[in-house]
Design a protein around this motif. Structure first.
Motif, mmCIF file in Angstrom:
data_model
loop_
_atom_site.group_PDB
_atom_site.id
_atom_site.type_symbol
_atom_site.label_atom_id
_atom_site.label_comp_id
_atom_site.label_asym_id
_atom_site.label_seq_id
_atom_site.Cartn_x
_atom_site.Cartn_y
_atom_site.Cartn_z
ATOM 1 N N ILE A 15 0.837 -1.208 0.000
ATOM 2 C CA ILE A 15 0.000 0.000 0.000
ATOM 3 C C ILE A 15 0.870 1.254 0.000
ATOM 4 O O ILE A 15 0.565 2.235 -0.681
ATOM 5 C CB ILE A 15 -0.974 -0.008 1.197
ATOM 6 C CG1 ILE A 15 -1.949 -1.174 1.084
ATOM 7 C CG2 ILE A 15 -1.721 1.304 1.311
ATOM 8 C CD1 ILE A 15 -2.912 -1.086 -0.062
ATOM 9 N N TYR A 16 1.970 1.248 0.756
ATOM 10 C CA TYR A 16 2.881 2.394 0.737
ATOM 11 C C TYR A 16 3.482 2.571 -0.658
ATOM 12 O O TYR A 16 3.642 3.697 -1.132
ATOM 13 C CB TYR A 16 3.994 2.229 1.771
ATOM 14 C CG TYR A 16 3.667 2.868 3.092
ATOM 15 C CD1 TYR A 16 4.133 4.129 3.394
ATOM 16 C CD2 TYR A 16 2.891 2.211 4.035
ATOM 17 C CE1 TYR A 16 3.831 4.729 4.603
ATOM 18 C CE2 TYR A 16 2.593 2.798 5.243
ATOM 19 C CZ TYR A 16 3.064 4.055 5.517
ATOM 20 O OH TYR A 16 2.764 4.646 6.710
ATOM 21 N N GLY A 17 3.842 1.469 -1.305
ATOM 22 C CA GLY A 17 4.376 1.554 -2.663
ATOM 23 C C GLY A 17 3.350 2.083 -3.654
ATOM 24 O O GLY A 17 3.669 2.908 -4.524
ATOM 25 N N LEU A 18 2.111 1.625 -3.513
ATOM 26 C CA LEU A 18 1.050 2.118 -4.396
ATOM 27 C C LEU A 18 0.770 3.593 -4.152
ATOM 28 O O LEU A 18 0.544 4.346 -5.112
ATOM 29 C CB LEU A 18 -0.232 1.299 -4.190
ATOM 30 C CG LEU A 18 -0.247 -0.092 -4.780
ATOM 31 C CD1 LEU A 18 -1.519 -0.820 -4.381
ATOM 32 C CD2 LEU A 18 -0.131 -0.024 -6.283
ATOM 33 N N ASP A 19 0.787 4.013 -2.896
ATOM 34 C CA ASP A 19 0.551 5.420 -2.603
ATOM 35 C C ASP A 19 1.661 6.291 -3.187
ATOM 36 O O ASP A 19 1.405 7.388 -3.688
ATOM 37 C CB ASP A 19 0.437 5.638 -1.098
ATOM 38 C CG ASP A 19 -0.086 7.016 -0.753
ATOM 39 O OD1 ASP A 19 -1.012 7.487 -1.445
ATOM 40 O OD2 ASP A 19 0.425 7.623 0.196
ATOM 41 N N LYS A 20 2.884 5.803 -3.158
ATOM 42 C CA LYS A 20 3.994 6.533 -3.775
ATOM 43 C C LYS A 20 3.791 6.623 -5.280
ATOM 44 O O LYS A 20 4.001 7.672 -5.899
ATOM 45 C CB LYS A 20 5.319 5.842 -3.444
ATOM 46 C CG LYS A 20 6.524 6.449 -4.096
ATOM 47 C CD LYS A 20 6.831 7.813 -3.542
ATOM 48 C CE LYS A 20 8.142 8.322 -4.116
ATOM 49 N NZ LYS A 20 8.610 9.517 -3.458
ATOM 50 N N LEU A 21 3.364 5.526 -5.890
ATOM 51 C CA LEU A 21 3.093 5.511 -7.328
ATOM 52 C C LEU A 21 1.949 6.463 -7.678
ATOM 53 O O LEU A 21 2.032 7.207 -8.663
ATOM 54 C CB LEU A 21 2.763 4.083 -7.772
ATOM 55 C CG LEU A 21 2.707 3.805 -9.255
ATOM 56 C CD1 LEU A 21 4.082 4.005 -9.871
ATOM 57 C CD2 LEU A 21 2.214 2.400 -9.503
ATOM 58 N N PHE A 22 0.898 6.458 -6.862
ATOM 59 C CA PHE A 22 -0.224 7.377 -7.076
ATOM 60 C C PHE A 22 0.229 8.831 -6.949
ATOM 61 O O PHE A 22 -0.246 9.700 -7.668
ATOM 62 C CB PHE A 22 -1.353 7.107 -6.091
ATOM 63 C CG PHE A 22 -2.048 5.786 -6.290
ATOM 64 C CD1 PHE A 22 -1.916 5.063 -7.458
ATOM 65 C CD2 PHE A 22 -2.831 5.266 -5.277
ATOM 66 C CE1 PHE A 22 -2.554 3.854 -7.620
ATOM 67 C CE2 PHE A 22 -3.482 4.058 -5.433
ATOM 68 C CZ PHE A 22 -3.343 3.345 -6.617
#
Length: 83
Positions: A15-22
């Motif tokens: 989720i942290y990785g996805l939030d960074k990508l977002f």
């Protein structure tokens, strides 16, 4: 209990990785309360590793404090039930 913590920590890191990508692509972000909730439910190791690995939210002291407090909470809870 081990598998629960393993799954929550992997999910938290993702989720942290996805939030960074977002954040990079200016998409709708993951609310901070959800990131805190993941840490509180046992995903503090995944949250800390996601913060460091993806260099995401590392300048916000609020995230460091919440994750460290969750670390102490879960460690003390673990030792409470072991001893």
């Amino acid at each position: 209990m081990f598998y629960y913590l393993l799954i929550v920590n992997i999910l938290s890191s993702i989720i942290y990785g996805l939030d960074k990508l977002f954040a990079i692509f200016k998409f709708r972000r993951v609310p901070e309360v959800n990131l805190f909730f993941l840490a509180f439910t046992g995903g503090f190791i995944g949250s800390l590793s996601g913060m460091i690995l993806f260099r995401h939210k590392i300048r916000k002291n609020k995230f460091w404090i919440v994750n460290i407090l969750c670390l102490f909470f879960w460690t003390s809870l673990y030792f409470w039930f072991i001893i």
